[in-house]
Design a protein around this motif. Structure first.
Motif, PDB file in Angstrom:
ATOM      1  N   PHE A   1       0.836  -1.206   0.000  1.00  0.00           N
ATOM      2  CA  PHE A   1       0.000   0.000   0.000  1.00  0.00           C
ATOM      3  C   PHE A   1       0.870   1.256   0.000  1.00  0.00           C
ATOM      4  N   LEU A   2       1.856   1.307   0.871  1.00  0.00           N
ATOM      5  CA  LEU A   2       2.712   2.492   0.991  1.00  0.00           C
ATOM      6  C   LEU A   2       3.511   2.740  -0.281  1.00  0.00           C
ATOM      7  N   VAL A   3       4.037   1.662  -0.878  1.00  0.00           N
ATOM      8  CA  VAL A   3       4.811   1.816  -2.118  1.00  0.00           C
ATOM      9  C   VAL A   3       3.928   2.363  -3.237  1.00  0.00           C
ATOM     10  N   CYS A   4       2.747   1.766  -3.399  1.00  0.00           N
ATOM     11  CA  CYS A   4       1.850   2.199  -4.480  1.00  0.00           C
ATOM     12  C   CYS A   4       1.387   3.647  -4.284  1.00  0.00           C
ATOM     13  N   MET A   5       1.103   4.025  -3.045  1.00  0.00           N
ATOM     14  CA  MET A   5       0.680   5.399  -2.783  1.00  0.00           C
ATOM     15  C   MET A   5       1.834   6.371  -3.014  1.00  0.00           C
ATOM     16  N   ASN A   6       3.042   5.958  -2.684  1.00  0.00           N
ATOM     17  CA  ASN A   6       4.207   6.807  -2.912  1.00  0.00           C
ATOM     18  C   ASN A   6       4.431   7.017  -4.400  1.00  0.00           C
ATOM     19  N   VAL A   7       4.303   5.922  -5.165  1.00  0.00           N
ATOM     20  CA  VAL A   7       4.464   6.027  -6.616  1.00  0.00           C
ATOM     21  C   VAL A   7       3.359   6.897  -7.211  1.00  0.00           C
ATOM     22  N   ALA A   8       2.137   6.738  -6.714  1.00  0.00           N
ATOM     23  CA  ALA A   8       1.005   7.523  -7.235  1.00  0.00           C
ATOM     24  C   ALA A   8       1.263   9.017  -7.097  1.00  0.00           C
TER      25      ALA A   8
ATOM     26  N   LYS B   1       3.878  10.541  -7.614  1.00  0.00           N
ATOM     27  CA  LYS B   1       4.810  10.993  -8.646  1.00  0.00           C
ATOM     28  C   LYS B   1       4.173  11.009 -10.034  1.00  0.00           C
ATOM     29  N   LEU B   2       2.924  10.565 -10.128  1.00  0.00           N
ATOM     30  CA  LEU B   2       2.271  10.422 -11.430  1.00  0.00           C
ATOM     31  C   LEU B   2       1.088  11.369 -11.556  1.00  0.00           C
ATOM     32  N   ASN B   3       0.572  11.452 -12.751  1.00  0.00           N
ATOM     33  CA  ASN B   3      -0.605  12.279 -13.021  1.00  0.00           C
ATOM     34  C   ASN B   3      -1.685  11.448 -13.708  1.00  0.00           C
TER      35      ASN B   3
ATOM     36  N   THR C   1      -4.283   7.278 -10.804  1.00  0.00           N
ATOM     37  CA  THR C   1      -5.511   6.551 -10.471  1.00  0.00           C
ATOM     38  C   THR C   1      -5.247   5.063 -10.351  1.00  0.00           C
ATOM     39  N   PHE C   2      -4.433   4.519 -11.276  1.00  0.00           N
ATOM     40  CA  PHE C   2      -4.110   3.094 -11.256  1.00  0.00           C
ATOM     41  C   PHE C   2      -3.417   2.710  -9.957  1.00  0.00           C
TER      42      PHE C   2
ATOM     43  N   MET D   1       3.104  -5.507  -5.488  1.00  0.00           N
ATOM     44  CA  MET D   1       4.528  -5.499  -5.149  1.00  0.00           C
ATOM     45  C   MET D   1       5.390  -5.234  -6.379  1.00  0.00           C
ATOM     46  N   VAL D   2       5.161  -5.981  -7.467  1.00  0.00           N
ATOM     47  CA  VAL D   2       5.996  -5.851  -8.662  1.00  0.00           C
ATOM     48  C   VAL D   2       5.816  -4.475  -9.308  1.00  0.00           C
ATOM     49  N   SER D   3       4.564  -4.032  -9.440  1.00  0.00           N
ATOM     50  CA  SER D   3       4.309  -2.728 -10.061  1.00  0.00           C
ATOM     51  C   SER D   3       4.884  -1.598  -9.222  1.00  0.00           C
ATOM     52  N   GLY D   4       4.679  -1.688  -7.905  1.00  0.00           N
ATOM     53  CA  GLY D   4       5.156  -0.628  -7.025  1.00  0.00           C
ATOM     54  C   GLY D   4       6.664  -0.558  -6.940  1.00  0.00           C
ATOM     55  N   VAL D   5       7.307  -1.701  -6.714  1.00  0.00           N
ATOM     56  CA  VAL D   5       8.762  -1.718  -6.548  1.00  0.00           C
ATOM     57  C   VAL D   5       9.469  -1.349  -7.847  1.00  0.00           C
ATOM     58  N   SER D   6       8.981  -1.837  -8.983  1.00  0.00           N
ATOM     59  CA  SER D   6       9.626  -1.514 -10.260  1.00  0.00           C
ATOM     60  C   SER D   6       9.535  -0.022 -10.553  1.00  0.00           C
ATOM     61  N   ALA D   7       8.373   0.599 -10.286  1.00  0.00           N
ATOM     62  CA  ALA D   7       8.223   2.041 -10.494  1.00  0.00           C
ATOM     63  C   ALA D   7       9.090   2.821  -9.509  1.00  0.00           C
ATOM     64  N   LEU D   8       9.166   2.319  -8.282  1.00  0.00           N
ATOM     65  CA  LEU D   8       9.980   2.960  -7.247  1.00  0.00           C
ATOM     66  C   LEU D   8      11.450   2.996  -7.660  1.00  0.00           C
ATOM     67  N   LEU D   9      11.945   1.855  -8.129  1.00  0.00           N
ATOM     68  CA  LEU D   9      13.337   1.782  -8.564  1.00  0.00           C
ATOM     69  C   LEU D   9      13.588   2.689  -9.773  1.00  0.00           C
TER      70      LEU D   9
END
Length: 221
Positions: A97-104, A106-108, A113-114, A170-178
């Motif tokens: 949850f935290l990773v996905c919200m952090n990545v969100a 950074k996006l528009n 939304t995804f 996990m995969v979507s969040g961590v890959s975007a984070l990196l």
């Protein structure tokens, strides 16, 4: 006094709990034995992904076919594993949850939304994981019944949704984070948190290797 005020701090804490509970469950799983023709080891994955409707029933019954002392030790370890898993869940799904919200952040538009939807969707595998554990805890007795054909299908879909959504997060969040880290989208102030995460993983690996070098639990005779 230390105040945990940032997303990165909460993420580091969640990963620490995740690694600690993973280590504990790994140690407990060394005591999982069953008597199916011959003495053999099994894992929690065997219970999560039964190949046929009576597999969980047969596996539990095979545990009770062990020597009484060994049977009780296996049941004790299995129950403790499932209870520790309740502590693992908020750490695992919470970190997603935290990773996905952090990545969100950074996006528009659609990308944001995804990731926001994916972050909140982690509640679904968490709930399914709780259901799974409650069922397994209630099935650890000699009179456990086999799944009906519909029950087996429902269990299989439960596992597909649980693992699918959690792995997607996990995969979507961590890959975007990196990607954002490598392209300089994060401030240098976030680097200490990266160092903490690397340190936590290294400590986990070292402790796991030291534990693996020791003699594993063997069945009582």
């Amino acid at each position: 006094m230390i105040y945990i005020t940032t997303t990165w701090s909460w993420f580091c804490l969640a990963i620490a709990v995740l690694l600690l509970t993973t280590f504990i469950m790994g140690q407990l799983s060394k005591q999982f034995y069953t008597m199916h023709i011959v003495l053999r080891r099994f894992s929690i994955i065997d219970l999560e992904f039964p190949a046929f409707k009576g597999e969980i029933k047969e596996m539990v019954k095979d545990i009770y076919r062990l020597d009484p002392a060994e049977s009780q030790r296996t049941l004790w370890a299995l129950r403790k594993h499932l209870w520790v898993d309740f502590l693992f869940m908020p750490a695992a799904y919470g970190s997603n949850f935290l990773v996905c919200m952090n990545v969100a952040g950074k996006l528009n538009c659609s990308g944001q939304t995804f990731y926001v939807a994916l972050a909140w969707a982690q509640a679904i595998p968490w709930i399914l994981d709780v259901i799974e554990n409650i069922y397994l805890l209630n099935s650890l007795h000699p009179s456990v019944k086999a799944f009906t054909p519909i029950g087996l299908k429902a269990w299989q879909w439960l596992e597909k949704f649980k693992w699918g959504l959690s792995l997607l997060g996990m995969v979507s969040g961590v890959s975007a984070l990196l990607y954002f880290w490598l392209t300089g989208r994060y401030l240098t102030s976030s680097l200490p948190y990266l160092a903490i995460l690397i340190g936590e993983v290294l400590v986990f690996i070292i402790i796991s290797l030291l534990s693996a070098s020791k003699k594993q639990a063997t069945p009582l005779t």
